[in-house]
Write a protein that holds these residues in place. Structure first.
Motif, PDB file in Angstrom:
ATOM      1  N   LEU A   1      31.424  -6.122  51.686  1.00 13.25           N
ATOM      2  CA  LEU A   1      32.236  -7.309  51.463  1.00 13.25           C
ATOM      3  C   LEU A   1      33.551  -7.277  52.232  1.00 13.25           C
ATOM      4  CD1 LEU A   1      31.670  -7.650  47.625  1.00 13.25           C
ATOM      5  CD2 LEU A   1      30.552  -8.938  49.437  1.00 13.25           C
ATOM      6  N   THR A   2      33.905  -6.134  52.795  1.00  9.28           N
ATOM      7  CA  THR A   2      35.204  -6.030  53.459  1.00  9.28           C
ATOM      8  C   THR A   2      35.264  -6.864  54.736  1.00  9.28           C
ATOM      9  OG1 THR A   2      34.410  -4.010  54.522  1.00  9.28           O
ATOM     10  CG2 THR A   2      35.754  -3.768  52.543  1.00  9.28           C
ATOM     11  N   LYS A   3      34.161  -6.995  55.429  1.00  5.04           N
ATOM     12  CA  LYS A   3      34.162  -7.757  56.680  1.00  5.04           C
ATOM     13  C   LYS A   3      33.996  -9.259  56.452  1.00  5.04           C
ATOM     14  CE  LYS A   3      30.517  -5.537  58.322  1.00  5.04           C
ATOM     15  NZ  LYS A   3      29.383  -5.147  59.168  1.00  5.04           N
ATOM     16  N   LYS A   4      33.681  -9.676  55.229  1.00  4.59           N
ATOM     17  CA  LYS A   4      33.508 -11.091  54.930  1.00  4.59           C
ATOM     18  C   LYS A   4      34.841 -11.677  54.467  1.00  4.59           C
ATOM     19  CE  LYS A   4      28.799 -10.083  53.715  1.00  4.59           C
ATOM     20  NZ  LYS A   4      27.951  -9.595  52.651  1.00  4.59           N
ATOM     21  N   SER A   5      35.104 -12.896  54.894  1.00  2.08           N
ATOM     22  CA  SER A   5      36.381 -13.527  54.555  1.00  2.08           C
ATOM     23  C   SER A   5      36.414 -13.886  53.069  1.00  2.08           C
ATOM     24  CB  SER A   5      36.605 -14.777  55.394  1.00  2.08           C
ATOM     25  OG  SER A   5      35.688 -15.785  55.013  1.00  2.08           O
ATOM     26  N   THR A   6      37.618 -14.022  52.542  1.00  3.26           N
ATOM     27  CA  THR A   6      37.782 -14.377  51.135  1.00  3.26           C
ATOM     28  C   THR A   6      37.173 -15.736  50.853  1.00  3.26           C
ATOM     29  OG1 THR A   6      39.856 -13.160  51.202  1.00  3.26           O
ATOM     30  CG2 THR A   6      39.481 -14.552  49.302  1.00  3.26           C
ATOM     31  N   LYS A   7      37.352 -16.660  51.780  1.00  2.08           N
ATOM     32  CA  LYS A   7      36.797 -18.006  51.619  1.00  2.08           C
ATOM     33  C   LYS A   7      35.269 -17.954  51.536  1.00  2.08           C
ATOM     34  CE  LYS A   7      36.736 -22.501  53.925  1.00  2.08           C
ATOM     35  NZ  LYS A   7      37.209 -23.261  55.089  1.00  2.08           N
ATOM     36  N   ARG A   8      34.666 -17.140  52.384  1.00  2.00           N
ATOM     37  CA  ARG A   8      33.205 -17.005  52.398  1.00  2.00           C
ATOM     38  C   ARG A   8      32.702 -16.392  51.093  1.00  2.00           C
ATOM     39  NH1 ARG A   8      30.137 -13.289  56.904  1.00  2.00           N
ATOM     40  NH2 ARG A   8      28.048 -13.353  56.011  1.00  2.00           N
ATOM     41  N   LYS A   9      33.377 -15.347  50.628  1.00  3.37           N
ATOM     42  CA  LYS A   9      32.965 -14.680  49.387  1.00  3.37           C
ATOM     43  C   LYS A   9      33.120 -15.606  48.193  1.00  3.37           C
ATOM     44  CE  LYS A   9      35.568 -11.047  50.362  1.00  3.37           C
ATOM     45  NZ  LYS A   9      36.216  -9.718  50.303  1.00  3.37           N
ATOM     46  N   ARG A  10      34.192 -16.392  48.188  1.00  4.27           N
ATOM     47  CA  ARG A  10      34.422 -17.322  47.092  1.00  4.27           C
ATOM     48  C   ARG A  10      33.319 -18.386  47.044  1.00  4.27           C
ATOM     49  NH1 ARG A  10      39.570 -17.936  48.177  1.00  4.27           N
ATOM     50  NH2 ARG A  10      39.258 -19.831  49.384  1.00  4.27           N
ATOM     51  N   GLY A  11      32.862 -18.811  48.206  1.00  5.59           N
ATOM     52  CA  GLY A  11      31.781 -19.788  48.259  1.00  5.59           C
ATOM     53  C   GLY A  11      30.455 -19.224  47.793  1.00  5.59           C
ATOM     54  N   LEU A  12      30.265 -17.934  48.013  1.00  7.23           N
ATOM     55  CA  LEU A  12      29.007 -17.297  47.613  1.00  7.23           C
ATOM     56  C   LEU A  12      28.918 -17.081  46.106  1.00  7.23           C
ATOM     57  CD1 LEU A  12      28.669 -14.625  50.444  1.00  7.23           C
ATOM     58  CD2 LEU A  12      27.369 -16.741  50.208  1.00  7.23           C
ATOM     59  N   VAL A  13      30.051 -17.174  45.403  1.00  2.00           N
ATOM     60  CA  VAL A  13      30.050 -16.969  43.951  1.00  2.00           C
ATOM     61  C   VAL A  13      29.378 -18.142  43.245  1.00  2.00           C
ATOM     62  CG1 VAL A  13      31.555 -16.832  41.935  1.00  2.00           C
ATOM     63  CG2 VAL A  13      32.059 -15.492  43.952  1.00  2.00           C
ATOM     64  N   LYS A  14      29.519 -19.340  43.800  1.00  2.00           N
ATOM     65  CA  LYS A  14      29.032 -20.551  43.145  1.00  2.00           C
ATOM     66  C   LYS A  14      27.515 -20.589  43.128  1.00  2.00           C
ATOM     67  CE  LYS A  14      33.082 -22.964  44.865  1.00  2.00           C
ATOM     68  NZ  LYS A  14      33.562 -23.914  45.852  1.00  2.00           N
ATOM     69  N   MET A  15      26.968 -21.175  42.077  1.00  2.00           N
ATOM     70  CA  MET A  15      25.529 -21.329  41.964  1.00  2.00           C
ATOM     71  C   MET A  15      25.061 -22.433  42.912  1.00  2.00           C
ATOM     72  SD  MET A  15      24.446 -19.145  39.685  1.00  2.00           S
ATOM     73  CE  MET A  15      23.029 -19.635  38.734  1.00  2.00           C
ATOM     74  N   ALA A  16      23.809 -22.336  43.358  1.00  2.00           N
ATOM     75  CA  ALA A  16      23.212 -23.343  44.223  1.00  2.00           C
ATOM     76  C   ALA A  16      21.884 -23.770  43.609  1.00  2.00           C
ATOM     77  CB  ALA A  16      23.005 -22.787  45.618  1.00  2.00           C
ATOM     78  N   LEU A  17      21.327 -24.841  44.118  1.00  2.00           N
ATOM     79  CA  LEU A  17      20.023 -25.304  43.656  1.00  2.00           C
ATOM     80  C   LEU A  17      18.946 -24.804  44.606  1.00  2.00           C
ATOM     81  CD1 LEU A  17      20.823 -28.988  42.690  1.00  2.00           C
ATOM     82  CD2 LEU A  17      20.485 -27.065  41.152  1.00  2.00           C
ATOM     83  N   VAL A  18      17.770 -24.543  44.057  1.00  2.00           N
ATOM     84  CA  VAL A  18      16.632 -24.143  44.874  1.00  2.00           C
ATOM     85  C   VAL A  18      16.196 -25.362  45.690  1.00  2.00           C
ATOM     86  CG1 VAL A  18      14.227 -23.392  44.781  1.00  2.00           C
ATOM     87  CG2 VAL A  18      15.903 -22.369  43.260  1.00  2.00           C
ATOM     88  N   HIS A  19      15.889 -25.154  46.955  1.00  2.00           N
ATOM     89  CA  HIS A  19      15.481 -26.242  47.835  1.00  2.00           C
ATOM     90  C   HIS A  19      14.132 -26.812  47.389  1.00  2.00           C
ATOM     91  CE1 HIS A  19      14.408 -28.323  51.616  1.00  2.00           C
ATOM     92  NE2 HIS A  19      15.724 -28.434  51.735  1.00  2.00           N
ATOM     93  N   GLU A  20      13.944 -28.087  47.655  1.00  2.00           N
ATOM     94  CA  GLU A  20      12.713 -28.762  47.220  1.00  2.00           C
ATOM     95  C   GLU A  20      11.461 -28.107  47.787  1.00  2.00           C
ATOM     96  OE1 GLU A  20      12.730 -32.945  47.984  1.00  2.00           O
ATOM     97  OE2 GLU A  20      14.771 -33.181  47.205  1.00  2.00           O
ATOM     98  N   SER A  21      11.540 -27.587  49.009  1.00  3.21           N
ATOM     99  CA  SER A  21      10.370 -26.968  49.621  1.00  3.21           C
ATOM    100  C   SER A  21       9.977 -25.663  48.925  1.00  3.21           C
ATOM    101  CB  SER A  21      10.617 -26.715  51.107  1.00  3.21           C
ATOM    102  OG  SER A  21      11.735 -25.873  51.278  1.00  3.21           O
ATOM    103  N   ASP A  22      10.911 -25.026  48.223  1.00  5.16           N
ATOM    104  CA  ASP A  22      10.617 -23.790  47.493  1.00  5.16           C
ATOM    105  C   ASP A  22      10.404 -24.023  46.006  1.00  5.16           C
ATOM    106  OD1 ASP A  22      10.921 -22.143  49.784  1.00  5.16           O
ATOM    107  OD2 ASP A  22      13.091 -22.283  49.562  1.00  5.16           O
TER     108      ASP A  22
END
Length: 64
Positions: free
Chosen positions: A33-54
């Motif tokens: 996680l050290t090489k990833k930006s704070t903004k990127r890590k913060r975005g990865l915390v949020k839940m997402a929806l499974v894509h319709e194709s999956d």
């Protein structure tokens, strides 16, 4: 006739919403996680929806 079992890995990784959609976590948030930006890590915390194709594949694993 035996019961149909829910896939154990899938039930730990996915949650259903009230409208029947499937929520998932983002990948790439566990280590190195050290090489990833704070903004990127913060975005990865949020839940997402499974894509319709999956969606059908995930529903088969969850038996819904």
């Amino acid at each position: 006739m035996p019961k149909v079992k829910t896939n154990a890995g899938a039930k730990k990784r996915f949650k259903l919403t009230g409208t029947g959609k499937v929520k998932r976590k983002h990948a790439f948030k566990n280590h190195i996680l050290t090489k990833k930006s704070t903004k990127r890590k913060r975005g990865l915390v949020k839940m997402a929806l499974v894509h319709e194709s999956d969606m059908n594949r995930v529903r088969d694993l969850l038996n819904i």
